[in-house]
Design a protein around this motif. Sequence first.
Motif, PDB file in Angstrom:
ATOM      1  N   LEU A 176      30.445 -44.645  41.146  1.00 18.91           N
ATOM      2  CA  LEU A 176      29.610 -44.547  39.956  1.00 18.91           C
ATOM      3  C   LEU A 176      28.137 -44.303  40.319  1.00 18.91           C
ATOM      4  N   ILE A 177      27.686 -44.970  41.394  1.00 21.27           N
ATOM      5  CA  ILE A 177      26.290 -44.749  41.798  1.00 21.27           C
ATOM      6  C   ILE A 177      26.085 -43.313  42.259  1.00 21.27           C
ATOM      7  N   TRP A 178      27.021 -42.812  43.043  1.00 19.37           N
ATOM      8  CA  TRP A 178      26.903 -41.425  43.475  1.00 19.37           C
ATOM      9  C   TRP A 178      26.994 -40.462  42.296  1.00 19.37           C
ATOM     10  N   THR A 179      27.893 -40.782  41.390  1.00 12.67           N
ATOM     11  CA  THR A 179      28.003 -39.918  40.206  1.00 12.67           C
ATOM     12  C   THR A 179      26.711 -39.921  39.402  1.00 12.67           C
ATOM     13  N   ALA A 180      26.209 -41.151  39.164  1.00  7.80           N
ATOM     14  CA  ALA A 180      24.947 -41.238  38.420  1.00  7.80           C
ATOM     15  C   ALA A 180      23.814 -40.583  39.198  1.00  7.80           C
ATOM     16  N   GLY A 181      23.780 -40.828  40.521  1.00  3.56           N
ATOM     17  CA  GLY A 181      22.734 -40.197  41.327  1.00  3.56           C
ATOM     18  C   GLY A 181      22.843 -38.690  41.317  1.00  3.56           C
ATOM     19  N   ALA A 182      24.102 -38.196  41.392  1.00  2.00           N
ATOM     20  CA  ALA A 182      24.279 -36.746  41.355  1.00  2.00           C
ATOM     21  C   ALA A 182      23.827 -36.179  40.011  1.00  2.00           C
ATOM     22  N   GLU A 183      24.188 -36.880  38.933  1.00  2.00           N
ATOM     23  CA  GLU A 183      23.754 -36.406  37.631  1.00  2.00           C
ATOM     24  C   GLU A 183      22.231 -36.442  37.504  1.00  2.00           C
TER      25      GLU A 183
ATOM     26  N   THR B  86      17.212 -29.581  37.957  1.00  2.00           N
ATOM     27  CA  THR B  86      17.141 -28.588  36.877  1.00  2.00           C
ATOM     28  C   THR B  86      15.760 -28.577  36.240  1.00  2.00           C
ATOM     29  N   LEU B  87      15.255 -29.775  35.966  1.00  2.00           N
ATOM     30  CA  LEU B  87      13.911 -29.848  35.360  1.00  2.00           C
ATOM     31  C   LEU B  87      12.851 -29.310  36.316  1.00  2.00           C
ATOM     32  N   VAL B  88      12.985 -29.689  37.603  1.00  3.11           N
ATOM     33  CA  VAL B  88      12.020 -29.175  38.572  1.00  3.11           C
ATOM     34  C   VAL B  88      12.118 -27.661  38.679  1.00  3.11           C
ATOM     35  N   GLY B  89      13.367 -27.166  38.692  1.00  2.72           N
ATOM     36  CA  GLY B  89      13.534 -25.718  38.725  1.00  2.72           C
ATOM     37  C   GLY B  89      12.916 -25.035  37.514  1.00  2.72           C
ATOM     38  N   VAL B  90      13.149 -25.648  36.357  1.00  6.59           N
ATOM     39  CA  VAL B  90      12.544 -25.076  35.140  1.00  6.59           C
ATOM     40  C   VAL B  90      11.024 -25.097  35.233  1.00  6.59           C
TER      41      VAL B  90
ATOM     42  N   LEU C  41      22.075 -39.230  30.811  1.00  9.86           N
ATOM     43  CA  LEU C  41      22.260 -39.979  32.051  1.00  9.86           C
ATOM     44  C   LEU C  41      22.429 -41.479  31.812  1.00  9.86           C
ATOM     45  N   ALA C  42      22.110 -41.924  30.614  1.00  2.04           N
ATOM     46  CA  ALA C  42      22.181 -43.362  30.346  1.00  2.04           C
ATOM     47  C   ALA C  42      23.565 -43.941  30.575  1.00  2.04           C
ATOM     48  N   PRO C  43      24.666 -43.325  30.067  1.00  3.06           N
ATOM     49  CA  PRO C  43      25.994 -43.921  30.302  1.00  3.06           C
ATOM     50  C   PRO C  43      26.336 -44.033  31.779  1.00  3.06           C
ATOM     51  N   ALA C  44      26.110 -42.930  32.529  1.00  2.00           N
ATOM     52  CA  ALA C  44      26.444 -42.968  33.948  1.00  2.00           C
ATOM     53  C   ALA C  44      25.582 -43.996  34.680  1.00  2.00           C
ATOM     54  N   THR C  45      24.318 -44.026  34.329  1.00  2.00           N
ATOM     55  CA  THR C  45      23.438 -45.013  34.966  1.00  2.00           C
ATOM     56  C   THR C  45      23.851 -46.429  34.601  1.00  2.00           C
ATOM     57  N   ASN C  46      24.210 -46.606  33.334  1.00  4.00           N
ATOM     58  CA  ASN C  46      24.644 -47.929  32.898  1.00  4.00           C
ATOM     59  C   ASN C  46      25.933 -48.349  33.606  1.00  4.00           C
ATOM     60  N   GLN C  47      26.856 -47.418  33.747  1.00  5.49           N
ATOM     61  CA  GLN C  47      28.087 -47.732  34.455  1.00  5.49           C
ATOM     62  C   GLN C  47      27.808 -48.094  35.912  1.00  5.49           C
ATOM     63  N   ALA C  48      26.878 -47.348  36.533  1.00  2.54           N
ATOM     64  CA  ALA C  48      26.536 -47.670  37.914  1.00  2.54           C
ATOM     65  C   ALA C  48      25.912 -49.059  38.008  1.00  2.54           C
TER      66      ALA C  48
ATOM     67  N   VAL D 104      11.466 -32.573  25.471  1.00  3.52           N
ATOM     68  CA  VAL D 104      12.758 -32.685  24.772  1.00  3.52           C
ATOM     69  C   VAL D 104      13.912 -32.709  25.772  1.00  3.52           C
ATOM     70  N   ALA D 105      13.817 -31.823  26.793  1.00  2.00           N
ATOM     71  CA  ALA D 105      14.893 -31.783  27.793  1.00  2.00           C
ATOM     72  C   ALA D 105      14.985 -33.094  28.561  1.00  2.00           C
ATOM     73  N   VAL D 106      13.835 -33.657  28.901  1.00  2.00           N
ATOM     74  CA  VAL D 106      13.847 -34.935  29.616  1.00  2.00           C
ATOM     75  C   VAL D 106      14.423 -36.037  28.744  1.00  2.00           C
ATOM     76  N   ALA D 107      14.054 -36.021  27.466  1.00  2.00           N
ATOM     77  CA  ALA D 107      14.580 -37.049  26.563  1.00  2.00           C
ATOM     78  C   ALA D 107      16.099 -36.957  26.450  1.00  2.00           C
ATOM     79  N   PHE D 108      16.611 -35.760  26.256  1.00  2.00           N
ATOM     80  CA  PHE D 108      18.059 -35.607  26.162  1.00  2.00           C
ATOM     81  C   PHE D 108      18.737 -35.869  27.501  1.00  2.00           C
ATOM     82  N   SER D 109      18.064 -35.544  28.593  1.00  2.00           N
ATOM     83  CA  SER D 109      18.641 -35.836  29.907  1.00  2.00           C
ATOM     84  C   SER D 109      18.753 -37.333  30.130  1.00  2.00           C
ATOM     85  N   VAL D 110      17.748 -38.066  29.701  1.00  2.00           N
ATOM     86  CA  VAL D 110      17.807 -39.522  29.826  1.00  2.00           C
ATOM     87  C   VAL D 110      18.954 -40.082  29.000  1.00  2.00           C
ATOM     88  N   LEU D 111      19.098 -39.534  27.782  1.00  2.00           N
ATOM     89  CA  LEU D 111      20.208 -39.990  26.952  1.00  2.00           C
ATOM     90  C   LEU D 111      21.552 -39.650  27.580  1.00  2.00           C
TER      91      LEU D 111
END
Length: 816
Positions: free
Chosen positions: A298-305, A312-316, A26-33, A17-24
Motif C-alpha cells: 500500500l505504501i508503494w502504491t500510494a507512493g507511486a500514485e 505529472t504536475l511537475v511535467g505540466v 490520492l487520499a484513499p491510497a494514502t489513507n490505506q497506507a 485545480v489539478a493539485v486539489a483533485f490529485s489530493v482527493l
Amino acid sequence: MKINRRLVLLVTAPLTVAVAFSVLALAPATNQALQADRLTSMVEAADGASELANRLQRERAAATALVSEQGDAEAFRLRTNATDKSIAGFRSLAKGLSSVPGSAQGALDRIERFVEEMPGLRAQVRSGSSTVSALAFGYRIVIADLNSYRDGIAQADGVDAEIADRIRAAAALSEAAEHTAQQQVTVMRAQAAGGFTTASQRTFDAGRMGYTESTGVMFDLGPGEWRTWLERTLSGAKALEARRLEDEIGRTGTGKDLTVAPEEWQKAANDRQELLRSVEKRVDAAVLAQVSDARTTLIWTAGAEVALVVLTLVGVVVVAIRLGRVMIRRLRDLRNAAHEVAHSGLPAVMNELSQPGALRGATPEEVARRTGDPVRTTGEDEIGEVGEAFNAVHHEAVRLAAQQAYVHEQLAETLVGVARRGARLTAVMVSELDTVQRDEADPVRMKTLFALDHLAIRMERNTNNLLVLGGYGNARVRSADVGCSTVIVAAAQQIERFDRVSLGAIESGIGVTARAVHDVAHILAELLDNATRYSPPDKQVGVAVWRLWDRAVVQIVDEGVGITAERRAVHNAALLEPQAGIGDVRSMGLHVVARLAARHGIVVELRDSSGPGTIAEVTLPAKVLALDMEEDRTPPPGALGNDVGYEAPRPITPPGPGGHRQQPAGANARPGRDSAPIGTGVGLVGAGAPVGGDRENPPGHAGPRDGGPGGGTPERGHGTTPAPHPVHDEPVSRVAGVSSSGLPVRQRRAPQQWPAAGKREGAEQRPGTGAPRPSPRRRDSRQVSDVLAAYAQGINRSTNHRGRSAPDDNTERTEK
C-alpha cells in the motif's frame, strides 16, 4: 500587469485545480497506507501482548506453586523478572499506537491498570496472604485483556478481511494456550487440596472444551498451514505425555486424590505450553509478515500514485514554463522590435527619406524592401501573424514615406524649374529695362521703368526663395569679403519699403566672408521685409551690429505689436530646426531663413522687445565672419547708401538658372547698376541718401534694384554699358586704385563720358537692331531734375498700395 504574470496566473489556476483533485484522488491510497502502517504497529504490539501473556501464565503457575507450597520463591522471582521485561517491551510498543479500535483501546487501558497494581499482587504471593483462587482470578483477567486486545485489532479501519481473519485466528490460538494454562493451575490447586471439587472439576473440563473450541476457531479462520503447524508440533512425545496426564487427571473423580505427581504435571504442562508458544510465535510472525507486506504494498502504491501525480504536475509545470518562456521571449522580441521601430528605426528612415535626394533613383517599393523586416518573430501562430502584420505595416509606412519623399522631390524639381524659368524671364526683363533706361528722358516713362526695376528685385528674391526651398543655393561666387554694413544695405534694397530701414550702431571691422555674403544678405532681407510689413508704416526698422567674442550679432528691431510667447517659441523652434520638406507657403520666408542659417551655422532667434515690437537677432559664427577688416566707406547711422564713385568689379559667376554668365570684372561696367559691391548685377543708391528717394541720384543710376544680393540673377550679364572705344573693341578699364579693404575703386567719369545708348559690349544684340546706337545727347539740369523726379515717383508707385501688385512673397508674420 506584465504578460509573464498573466501567464503565471493563467497556469496557476488549472494547476491548483489539478493539485486539489490529485489530493482527493490520492487520499484513499494514502489513507490505506497509513492504516496499514497503523495496523502493522498494532500487530507488533499484539506480538508483544502474546509474549506478555505467556510470561504472565508462567508467573501465575509459579505463584500458584509458591502459594500451594509446590514451588519456591526463587522460581517465582525469576518468572517475575521475565514478566517485567515483557511488560516494558509491550509498553514501548503500545505507546506508539494511534487510532486503536475501541475494544482494543479498552483492553490496553485495563492492562495498564493491572500493571500498576501488579506489585501488590506479587507482595501477597510472597507473603502467602492471597488465596490460590484470588491469585488465579487476578492473572486470568489481565491475560484475557491481552487476548481481547489481539482480537480487537482485527476491527481496525481499513483492515482487509483476510488479514482480519488471520488476526482472529492468532488470537484464538492465544486463547487456546490460556485454556491449557488455566488447566495447569486448576490441577495444581486440586493437588494441593487433595482432589477435585465439583467446581474445580468443572473448571478443568471447561478448560479442555475451551482449548478445543479455540483451536477449532483457529482452524476455521487461519490458513491450512497453521493447522498443520499445530498438529505437527503437538504430535511429539512431550505433547503426548501432557495429553496422557491430562486424560488420566480427567478420569479422576471428584474428591479423589490425583495420582499424578505435582512435579510431573508441572513439567508436562510447561512443556506443552512451550510447544504452544512456539506455534503461537510462528502464527504471530506470519500475521506480522502478511500485514507488513500489505503495508509495504500500500505504501508503494500510494507512493507511486503520489510520485506519478507529482511528476505529472511537475511535467505540466515544466512544459508550461518552457512554452511560457518561449511565448514571453517571442512577445518580448516583438515588443523590442516594435519599440525600436517606433522610437529609432522608423524615425531614422523617415529622417533619411526627408533629406533631398534620399531615394537616389529608387522606387518607393524598392526603398520599402531595402529597409527589410524589423520583426524576426514570425511563424504560423498568432504571435507570428502579429509579427508579419507589423512587418507589413512597417513596409507600408516606409513605402508611403518614400512615395511622399518622391512627391516632394518632384515638387522641389518643379519649384526649381519654375524658379529657373522665372530667373531667365527676369534676366530678359532686366536686360530690356537696362536698354530702355539708357536713352529714356521722359519723366513719366522713367517713373514706370523705375517701378518695374524695383519690382524686378523683389521678383528675383522670390525666385531665389524657390531655389532655396528646392534645395539649391545661390549661384553667385564672390572672390573677396564684404563689410557688414554693405551687406545690410544690399539686403535692405531687396525689400519693398527699404526707405524705412535705419542703420544704428554698427561696430567697425566686421565683415562677411565671400562664400556667405549672398546667403547672409538673403537672410537679412527676409527679416527686414518681415519687420517692415508688420510694423507701423511711419516707424523705422533699426539695424545694429556689434562683435561678441568671436561672433557678431545683428539685431533688427521693429515697433510692431509683437507676438505671443507661445508663437514666438514655435517660430524659434522652426528657425532652429529647418524643415526638410517644401514647407508651408504662408511661412516661406521663415523656412528660407532657417535653411540658409543652417547652411552656415547661423543662429536666428526672435526675442521680445522691452517696448512694442519684436527683435530679430542673427548671430554670425566665426566661420562666416571676416573680422578686423577695414571698410572703404561705412554709411552713416540712419541712412543706407554708397558712394556714387564706388565701383567694385563684377566677378565671373557660374551659369545661373537661365544659362547666362556674368561678364568679367570691370568689363563694360557702368556706374549704378554694374557697380554693386556684392557683385549681384545691381548697384547701390547714392551715398548718404535715405532709401526711398529722399536724396537725388545722379543721372544714369538705377533705382533700388541696384544693390544687394538677389537684386539681379546670376545669369544677368547684360546690365552694362560699353565705354567709348573708337579704335578697338577691347574693354577699357576704369579702375583708379584699390581701397584699404582690398576692393578696386572706380574713377569718376565726366558727363560727356556717359556711354551711348545702343548695343552694349559683351551682350548679344537685340533682334531687329543694326548698328550701335548713337551717343546720348547732353542733358541740361532741367532734364536731370525731371529724371530724378521720375525716379522718385517710380519708387513711390512701386510701394503704393493702390497701384502695387500682390506681395512678392509670403514671408511668415512674426508679429501680431
